[in-house]
Design an enzyme around this catalytic site. Structure first.
Site, mmCIF file in Angstrom:
data_model
loop_
_atom_site.group_PDB
_atom_site.id
_atom_site.type_symbol
_atom_site.label_atom_id
_atom_site.label_comp_id
_atom_site.label_asym_id
_atom_site.label_seq_id
_atom_site.Cartn_x
_atom_site.Cartn_y
_atom_site.Cartn_z
ATOM 1 N N SER A 71 -0.278 11.381 -3.961
ATOM 2 C CA SER A 71 0.137 12.641 -3.342
ATOM 3 C C SER A 71 1.109 13.390 -4.244
ATOM 4 O O SER A 71 1.846 12.788 -5.025
ATOM 5 C CB SER A 71 0.814 12.373 -1.998
ATOM 6 O OG SER A 71 -0.030 11.638 -1.143
HETATM 7 N N1 SAH Z 1 0.472 7.186 -0.312
HETATM 8 C C1 SAH Z 1 -0.385 7.301 -1.467
HETATM 9 C C2 SAH Z 1 -1.454 8.372 -1.287
HETATM 10 C C3 SAH Z 1 -2.781 7.751 -1.409
HETATM 11 S S1 SAH Z 1 -4.185 8.734 -0.996
HETATM 12 C C4 SAH Z 1 0.413 7.521 -2.736
HETATM 13 O O1 SAH Z 1 1.629 7.758 -2.646
HETATM 14 O O2 SAH Z 1 -0.152 7.406 -3.823
HETATM 15 C C5 SAH Z 1 -4.668 7.959 0.523
HETATM 16 C C6 SAH Z 1 -5.006 6.494 0.460
HETATM 17 O O3 SAH Z 1 -5.394 6.105 1.781
HETATM 18 C C7 SAH Z 1 -6.182 6.116 -0.443
HETATM 19 O O4 SAH Z 1 -5.773 5.153 -1.349
HETATM 20 C C8 SAH Z 1 -7.232 5.571 0.529
HETATM 21 O O5 SAH Z 1 -7.998 4.516 -0.006
HETATM 22 C C9 SAH Z 1 -6.348 5.091 1.668
HETATM 23 N N2 SAH Z 1 -7.004 4.934 2.972
HETATM 24 C C10 SAH Z 1 -7.920 5.739 3.564
HETATM 25 N N3 SAH Z 1 -8.255 5.256 4.775
HETATM 26 C C11 SAH Z 1 -7.520 4.113 4.962
HETATM 27 C C12 SAH Z 1 -7.409 3.156 6.018
HETATM 28 N N4 SAH Z 1 -8.117 3.242 7.140
HETATM 29 N N5 SAH Z 1 -6.549 2.128 5.862
HETATM 30 C C13 SAH Z 1 -5.825 2.001 4.732
HETATM 31 N N6 SAH Z 1 -5.892 2.862 3.701
HETATM 32 C C14 SAH Z 1 -6.722 3.913 3.817
#
Ligand code: SAH
Length: 223
Positions: A71
């Site tokens: 993000s």
């Molecule tokens: N917080 C992260 C942002 C990652 S983008 C950062 O700081 O880098 C969102 C993430 O959510 C992705 O890695 C995706 O694989 C994960 N995601 C999507 N659905 C999910 C679920 N049901 N449970 C766990 N992770 C999930």
């Protein structure tokens, strides 16, 4: 950074590009000095793919592989601020991704339980957090839309992927007085929502418009 209330000497010892990133966030309206200090303290470069390190301090989401993103710093700041952490809280994060938001939360709360559904990202985030010396984050592999009932209740819950609606298990796992922040709405376009658990009911506020990758799971979008 010297002027303005609330961020007296935040990030003074951070490397210059990161300090400037934090100054821009403060100028853009991030007010919580603890949040600014946390962003100044976390090495974002270490969490983005090597080829994109020169962009690590732009206020932009960047690809981290498997179709996912780290993000943007401004989004991480806004979500962290919206959680109203004072220190010592137990926090649940859904969507570990790169581990960046988790590393920031680790500095604002007591402990962070983070769930990621993609094994490679979970492994990579664990090693990256280890390398940064973060000891109060536990990364679990699984479907975060079910929460982590065994670790509940949580004082704060942050969902970092966009789902159709707030997953019901997460509301159940929120402590009284707790806050849940996350993007909900259509695929590719959501509203950032904060839900507060009161003694008798949940109160919802809309914090703004946003765009996150899909929340995929039992209480999210179908894979
Ligand atoms: N917080 C992260 C942002 C990652 S983008 C950062 O700081 O880098 C969102 C993430 O959510 C992705 O890695 C995706 O694989 C994960 N995601 C999507 N659905 C999910 C679920 N049901 N449970 C766990 N992770 C999930």
């Amino acid at each position: 950074m010297a002027e303005g209330p609330g961020w007296p000497s935040v990030g003074r010892s951070a490397p210059r590009p990161r300090r400037r990133m934090v100054e821009r966030l403060a100028a853009a309206g991030v007010r919580d000095a603890r949040v600014l200090a946390a962003l100044a303290a976390v090495d974002r470069e270490a969490l983005v793919p090597e080829a994109l390190r020169h962009q690590a301090h732009y206020d932009r989401a960047l690809p981290i592989g498997d179709g996912q993103t780290i993000s943007a710093p401004g989004v991480v700041a806004a979500m962290s601020e919206a959680l109203e952490l004072r220190g010592g809280e137990s926090v649940l994060e859904i969507g570990t991704g790169s581990g960046y938001q988790a590393a920031v939360l680790a500095r604002l709360a007591g402990r962070v339980v983070s769930v990621e559904r993609i094994p490679r990202l979970a492994d990579r985030a664990r090693s990256a957090l280890d390398a940064l010396g973060v000891t109060n984050v536990v990364v679990h592999l699984g479907d975060g839309t079910r929460g982590r009932p065994g670790d509940a209740p949580f004082d704060a819950i942050v969902v970092t992927a966009g789902g159709p609606a707030v997953p019901a298990p997460l509301l159940e796992q929120l402590a009284e007085g707790g806050r849940l922040v996350g993007p909900f709405g259509a695929r590719g376009r959501q509203r950032l929502v904060r839900v507060r658990r009161g003694r008798e009911r949940f109160e919802q506020e809309i914090l703004g418009e946003c765009r996150f990758v899909d929340l995929v799971g039992d209480n999210g979008w179908a894979a």
